[in-house]
Each structure stands twice: as structure tokens, then as C-alpha cells.
Design a protein around this motif. Structure first.
Motif, PDB file in Angstrom:
ATOM      1  N   ARG A   1       0.830  -1.205   0.000  1.00 32.63           N
ATOM      2  CA  ARG A   1       0.000   0.000   0.000  1.00 32.63           C
ATOM      3  C   ARG A   1       0.871   1.264   0.000  1.00 32.63           C
ATOM      4  O   ARG A   1       0.563   2.243  -0.686  1.00 32.63           O
ATOM      5  N   LEU A   2       1.954   1.240   0.776  1.00 34.63           N
ATOM      6  CA  LEU A   2       2.840   2.399   0.831  1.00 34.63           C
ATOM      7  C   LEU A   2       3.572   2.582  -0.502  1.00 34.63           C
ATOM      8  O   LEU A   2       3.728   3.712  -0.990  1.00 34.63           O
ATOM      9  N   VAL A   3       4.021   1.457  -1.092  1.00 31.30           N
ATOM     10  CA  VAL A   3       4.647   1.518  -2.418  1.00 31.30           C
ATOM     11  C   VAL A   3       3.672   2.110  -3.429  1.00 31.30           C
ATOM     12  O   VAL A   3       4.032   2.974  -4.243  1.00 31.30           O
ATOM     13  N   LEU A   4       2.427   1.645  -3.365  1.00 37.06           N
ATOM     14  CA  LEU A   4       1.410   2.148  -4.291  1.00 37.06           C
ATOM     15  C   LEU A   4       1.198   3.648  -4.098  1.00 37.06           C
ATOM     16  O   LEU A   4       1.110   4.408  -5.067  1.00 37.06           O
ATOM     17  N   PHE A   5       1.138   4.079  -2.836  1.00 38.96           N
ATOM     18  CA  PHE A   5       0.938   5.499  -2.538  1.00 38.96           C
ATOM     19  C   PHE A   5       2.065   6.351  -3.123  1.00 38.96           C
ATOM     20  O   PHE A   5       1.826   7.383  -3.763  1.00 38.96           O
ATOM     21  N   LEU A   6       3.302   5.933  -2.936  1.00 41.11           N
ATOM     22  CA  LEU A   6       4.446   6.707  -3.416  1.00 41.11           C
ATOM     23  C   LEU A   6       4.507   6.734  -4.939  1.00 41.11           C
ATOM     24  O   LEU A   6       4.694   7.794  -5.550  1.00 41.11           O
ATOM     25  N   LEU A   7       4.356   5.556  -5.559  1.00 45.35           N
ATOM     26  CA  LEU A   7       4.476   5.494  -7.016  1.00 45.35           C
ATOM     27  C   LEU A   7       3.319   6.216  -7.698  1.00 45.35           C
ATOM     28  O   LEU A   7       3.519   6.922  -8.694  1.00 45.35           O
ATOM     29  N   LEU A   8       2.115   6.047  -7.171  1.00 42.27           N
ATOM     30  CA  LEU A   8       0.972   6.744  -7.769  1.00 42.27           C
ATOM     31  C   LEU A   8       1.068   8.250  -7.546  1.00 42.27           C
ATOM     32  O   LEU A   8       0.663   9.037  -8.409  1.00 42.27           O
ATOM     33  N   GLY A   9       1.605   8.652  -6.397  1.00 46.04           N
ATOM     34  CA  GLY A   9       1.798  10.078  -6.154  1.00 46.04           C
ATOM     35  C   GLY A   9       2.758  10.691  -7.160  1.00 46.04           C
ATOM     36  O   GLY A   9       2.523  11.790  -7.683  1.00 46.04           O
ATOM     37  N   ALA A  10       3.835   9.960  -7.459  1.00 47.04           N
ATOM     38  CA  ALA A  10       4.794  10.448  -8.450  1.00 47.04           C
ATOM     39  C   ALA A  10       4.165  10.519  -9.833  1.00 47.04           C
ATOM     40  O   ALA A  10       4.341  11.501 -10.573  1.00 47.04           O
ATOM     41  N   GLN A  11       3.396   9.491 -10.212  1.00 46.44           N
ATOM     42  CA  GLN A  11       2.769   9.484 -11.535  1.00 46.44           C
ATOM     43  C   GLN A  11       1.711  10.576 -11.653  1.00 46.44           C
ATOM     44  O   GLN A  11       1.548  11.191 -12.716  1.00 46.44           O
ATOM     45  N   PHE A  12       0.989  10.836 -10.571  1.00 45.23           N
ATOM     46  CA  PHE A  12      -0.013  11.906 -10.580  1.00 45.23           C
ATOM     47  C   PHE A  12       0.661  13.254 -10.800  1.00 45.23           C
ATOM     48  O   PHE A  12       0.177  14.094 -11.574  1.00 45.23           O
ATOM     49  N   MET A  13       1.780  13.475 -10.133  1.00 42.42           N
ATOM     50  CA  MET A  13       2.504  14.733 -10.294  1.00 42.42           C
ATOM     51  C   MET A  13       2.988  14.896 -11.731  1.00 42.42           C
ATOM     52  O   MET A  13       2.927  15.993 -12.308  1.00 42.42           O
ATOM     53  N   ILE A  14       3.458  13.811 -12.331  1.00 44.28           N
ATOM     54  CA  ILE A  14       3.897  13.856 -13.726  1.00 44.28           C
ATOM     55  C   ILE A  14       2.733  14.246 -14.631  1.00 44.28           C
ATOM     56  O   ILE A  14       2.872  15.074 -15.546  1.00 44.28           O
ATOM     57  N   ALA A  15       1.561  13.647 -14.392  1.00 47.12           N
ATOM     58  CA  ALA A  15       0.385  13.951 -15.218  1.00 47.12           C
ATOM     59  C   ALA A  15      -0.027  15.407 -15.067  1.00 47.12           C
ATOM     60  O   ALA A  15      -0.404  16.066 -16.047  1.00 47.12           O
ATOM     61  N   VAL A  16       0.046  15.928 -13.844  1.00 45.37           N
ATOM     62  CA  VAL A  16      -0.294  17.333 -13.607  1.00 45.37           C
ATOM     63  C   VAL A  16       0.621  18.242 -14.424  1.00 45.37           C
ATOM     64  O   VAL A  16       0.188  19.251 -14.999  1.00 45.37           O
ATOM     65  N   ASP A  17       1.906  17.867 -14.537  1.00 41.01           N
ATOM     66  CA  ASP A  17       2.870  18.698 -15.255  1.00 41.01           C
ATOM     67  C   ASP A  17       2.535  18.848 -16.737  1.00 41.01           C
ATOM     68  O   ASP A  17       2.927  19.829 -17.368  1.00 41.01           O
ATOM     69  N   PHE A  18       1.829  17.860 -17.303  1.00 43.06           N
ATOM     70  CA  PHE A  18       1.484  17.942 -18.717  1.00 43.06           C
ATOM     71  C   PHE A  18       0.563  19.122 -19.006  1.00 43.06           C
ATOM     72  O   PHE A  18       0.604  19.704 -20.084  1.00 43.06           O
TER      73      PHE A  18
END
Length: 483
Positions: A26-43
Motif C-alpha cells: 500500500r505504501l509503495v502504491l501510494f508513493l508510485l501513484l503520487g509520483a505518476q499523478f505529479m507527472i500527469a499534472v505537469d502535462f
């Protein structure tokens, strides 16, 4: 065969119960999804702020698009290369290095005092995205073995990625209006710092299987080909498809990609083994994903024209209207894993496409009155659900059946597909809408509306083709029992 961090053999392995995530997962998922969400926001976070950025730094109006283009070129051009490098050097290393560059380049962009520094920051952000996205996705897929947990994780990832595009537009408008456009960059810095502080202790990665060698000729040709292809697609949206520079970039890019294919067939250590490129799951899964991203992101562009040029909405109000689309994608992502688990990837791709196409074609009824906003909101919500079902089906299909040591390659291909789709859709739909408006000789609200509705009709046709044809070809794969 490399090892990976999988869910313990509880659940399905014992008594047929649905598997559950461990606390670490769950913690791995939280960190990786948080990073991917930030990348998507940057677009999308800078899109509504471009005029303000131009005024603040002295960008000429004709050059504003390079703020977005510089990011897109680096992100799409280097994704496949960095995905394979992650397989060879270690996904965790590439992921952390990418996050460090993302944080530093965001700080640089926020402190920029001139156009050159800002464009450098955007290029570095694009390179960081090209590293973080495939490496993060590979860490995600290798943390969950094929099955319900991986499907659930990929569904949540797809939902947050799509929601990130919408959130970026809203957040960009809010930060620009309330603070400064510079906060569209600064907002990344604490998120990157948090991921860099926690990920080394939480995220686990298998050591690369052996000392693989990088296929330098393949890396040069595929990166050059993708850069020229994305540049050509971007120029097509600005100067038209018949522009000499547009055609030259597209043809040169395609020639380099054809050369890449021939190089890979003869290379002892190919960047992308030809056997992977021939897999039906890779070919048709990525085809579905390409058109899913191209049609939905270009529809946002078309509806932005409608809301601002026909209904007269402000950029901030337009961004808020797309919040409904974001809710639809979150719902679609939440349901995606369950739909794939119950009906299979092929039916998820086809069913999602049918739902998205039906919602999109309804937009031909839009009129010049703001009373039609209810139709737009309902259609984008339903279309967002359908689009996300297709994207979850695409991600599960495109990353399945490959060993852990090739997951960086698989996610690199999938990420490249996503980014080319995002780049491709807008110039194609813009050309359709512009052709209609020009034919009518009306550049006012009525002409814009006619162009938007015709483009929406074409968009729905592409959705159908991009979901039903891959679903049919994947059925043939299942019938023959091959990859």
C-alpha cells in the motif's frame, strides 16, 4: 529470472479469497501513484497560464507553444530509451534519479528570469518524465504479480494519471490567479522531496539480471525518430499538415523508426527485441492505448474551444468544467480493475470504447446557448468512465506475458504510446475543426461550433476503430493461444 516483490500467496492461493495488499505494498502504491499523478499534472498545469508566463518573461506570442513543445519532445522522445535503461541499470535507480531531476528542474523553472532558462527547465522536466514514468510503472508491475492486484494497481494508476491532466488545468488556473505562475513549478518541489525521502526505504527492486549492454545504434535511431515524429506532429498543429517543415520532420522520423526496426532485427543486444514488437498483446494493446489517449485529450481541446469561443467561459471556468471529466476517469479507474478481472481485457477495451464513442457522438447536438452545458458535462463524465476502462485494459494487456526483467521495456512502450497519443490527437482534431470552419467561411461562434461538432463525430469514429479492432485481434490471439 529476476525476482520481485509480490503479494504473499494468500487469497487466491488459499481458499480462493480475493488477494489483499500488504502494508508495504500500500505504501509503495501510494508513493508510485503520487509520483505518476505529479507527472500527469505537469502535462497540463501550464496550459492556462501560458499568456501570463509570456508576459512575465518576455516570450513573443508566436513562441509560447515552445513551453509545451519543449516538454513534450523530451518526454516522448526519450521514454523508450529510459524504459530500457531502467531494465539494465535498475528501475529504482532510474526512478530516483528522475525524481531528483524533476525536483531540481521545477525549482529552476520557478526561479527563471528569461525564456532560455524556462525552456531549459521544461526540457529537463520532460527528460525527468521520460525516466520516472516507465521506471515507476515497471516498479508498480513488478511489485504485484499478474492478476487481480496488478490489475487494481494499474487501474488506480490510470485513474490518477487521467485525473492529473484535469487537475493540472484546474490547479494551474488557481495558482496563477491566486499566487503566481511560478507556483506551477514550485508545487512539484516538496512532492519530489517527499518521494526521494521515503522511496529508498520503501520501494524494492530486483537487481538487473546480468550486465546487459545498451544498443547504442538502436537508442540513437529510435530516440531521433521519436523526436522528429513528435516535432512534426506539433508543427502540424501550428503550421498545418502541408507545411514543408512538418512533412520533412514526419518523413525523417518515420525513416529513422523504419531503420530502427531493421537494426533491431540484426542486433545481438537489441534495445527492443523484435519478438516483443511482434506480440499481439503489445501491438494491439498499444494501438488501443494510442487512440484512447489521442481521442480523449483532443476532445478536451475541442471542448475548450467550445467553452471559451462559443459560450465565452474564462480559462478558470473552463478548467473547473472539466472537473466532471476528472470524476468520470476516477470512477472508470476504480471500476477498471474489477471489469478486467471479471470480463477480461478484450471486453474492457471494447466496452469502454463503445461507452466513450456513444458519449462523444452525443456532442454533435451542442448549441450556442449555455443551456447545453448539461449535455457537455454528462457526456464528458460518461466518456471519461469509458475511456478509463479502455486505458486500464490497454495497460494490463500491454504489460502482460512478459518477464519481470522486461517490464521496463513494456512500460516504456506503453508510456511512449500514451505520450504520442496525447501529441497526435490535438493537431489531427484541430485540422478537422479548422477545415470545417474554413469551408463555412465563418470564424465566429457558429463556425467554431460547427467545426467542433464535426471533429467530435470524427473523434467518436476513431474511438470505435481504436477499441473494436484491437479487441477483435486480441480475440484471434486468444483463439489461437499465442502471443
Amino acid at each position: 529470472m529476476s525476482t520481485s516483490v509480490h503479494e504473499p500467496p494468500t487469497g487466491e492461493a488459499r481458499g480462493g479469497r480475493a488477494p489483499r495488499m500488504t502494508g508495504r505494498q500500500r505504501l509503495v502504491l501510494f508513493l508510485l501513484l503520487g509520483a505518476q499523478f505529479m507527472i500527469a499534472v505537469d502535462f497540463s498545469i501550464l496550459n492556462v497560464a501560458l499568456p501570463v508566463v509570456g508576459e512575465g518573461l518576455g516570450f513573443p506570442l508566436a513562441r509560447l507553444q515552445w513551453i509545451a513543445t519543449a516538454f513534450a519532445l523530451a518526454a516522448a522522445g526519450f521514454t523508450l530509451l529510459f524504459g530500457r535503461v531502467a531494465d539494465l541499470l535498475g528501475r529504482k535507480r532510474v526512478f530516483l534519479a528522475g525524481m531528483a531531476v524533476l525536483g531540481a528542474s521545477s525549482l529552476l523553472g520557478g526561479l527563471a528570469t528569461g525564456p532560455g532558462v524556462l525552456l531549459l527547465a521544461r526540457v529537463l522536466q520532460g527528460l525527468a518524465t521520460a525516466a520516472v514514468t516507465p521506471a515507476g510503472l515497471a516498479l508498480l508491475t513488478t511489485s504485484f504479480r499478474e492478476g487481480p492486484l496488478r490489475e487494481r494497481a494499474l487501474a488506480l494508476n490510470g485513474a490518477l494519471m487521467s485525473a492529473g491532466f484535469t487537475a493540472g488545468a484546474i490547479l494551474g488556473g488557481l495558482l496563477t490567479d491566486l499566487l503566481s505562475w511560478r507556483w506551477a513549478f514550485f508545487v512539484n518541489v516538496p512532492v519530489a522531496a517527499l518521494v526521494l525521502a521515503l522511496a529508498p526505504r520503501v520501494v524494492q527492486d530486483a537487481r538487473p539480471a546480468g550486465r546487459g549492454r545498451l544498443d547504442v545504434p538502436g537508442a540513437l535511431t529510435v530516440t531521433g525518430g521519436l523526436l522528429l515524429l513528435v516535432l512534426g506532429l506539433t508543427r502540424a498543429g501550428e503550421s498545418g499538415w502541408t507545411d514543408a517543415a512538418t512533412l520533412g520532420s514526419l518523413l525523417a522520423g518515420l525513416a529513422l523508426l523504419a531503420g530502427f526496426w531493421h537494426l533491431e532485427r540484426r542486433s545481438a543486444h537489441p534495445l527492443v527485441p523484435v519478438r516483443v514488437l511482434r506480440r499481439r498483446s503489445v501491438v494491439w494493446g498499444n494501438t488501443a492505448g494510442l487512440l484512447a489517449f489521442a481521442t480523449e485529450t483532443s476532445l478536451v481541446f475541442l471542448l475548450t474551444l467550445y467553452l471559451q469561443e462559443v459560450l465565452g467561459y474564462s480559462p478558470l471556468a473552463t478548467g473547473l468544467a472539466f472537473g466532471v471529466l476528472g470524476l468520470g476517469t476516477v470512477l472508470g479507474g476504480t471500476l477498471g480493475g474489477r471489469v478486467v478481472g471479471r470480463f477480461g481485457t478484450r471486453r474492457a477495451i471494447a466496452g469502454g470504447g463503445l461507452l466513450q464513442a456513444a458519449a462523444t457522438v452525443s456532442l454533435v447536438l451542442l448549441g450556442t446557448s449555455s443551456s447545453w452545458l448539461w449535455l457537455l458535462l454528462g457526456a464528458t463524465f460518461v466518456g471519461g468512465v469509458g475511456n478509463m476502462l479502455t486505458i486500464v485494459g490497454f495497460m494490463v494487456t500491454a504489460t502482460s506475458g512478459l518477464p519481470d526483467e522486461e517490464q521496463g521495456l513494456a512500460t516504456g512502450l506503453a508510456t511512449m504510446t500514451q505520450q504520442i497519443g496525447i501529441t497526435l490527437g490535438i493537431p489531427v482534431m484541430s485540422a478537422v475543426a479548422t477545415a470545417r470552419t474554413t469551408a463555412l467561411g465563418d470564424s465566429g461562434p457558429g463556425g467554431v461550433l460547427s467545426g467542433v461538432t464535426i471533429a467530435a463525430l470524427v473523434n467518436s469514429g476513431l474511438v470505435l476503430a481504436g477499441s473494436l479492432i484491437p479487441a477483435l485481434m486480441l480475440r484471434r490471439r486468444d483463439a489461437h493461444g499465442g502471443a
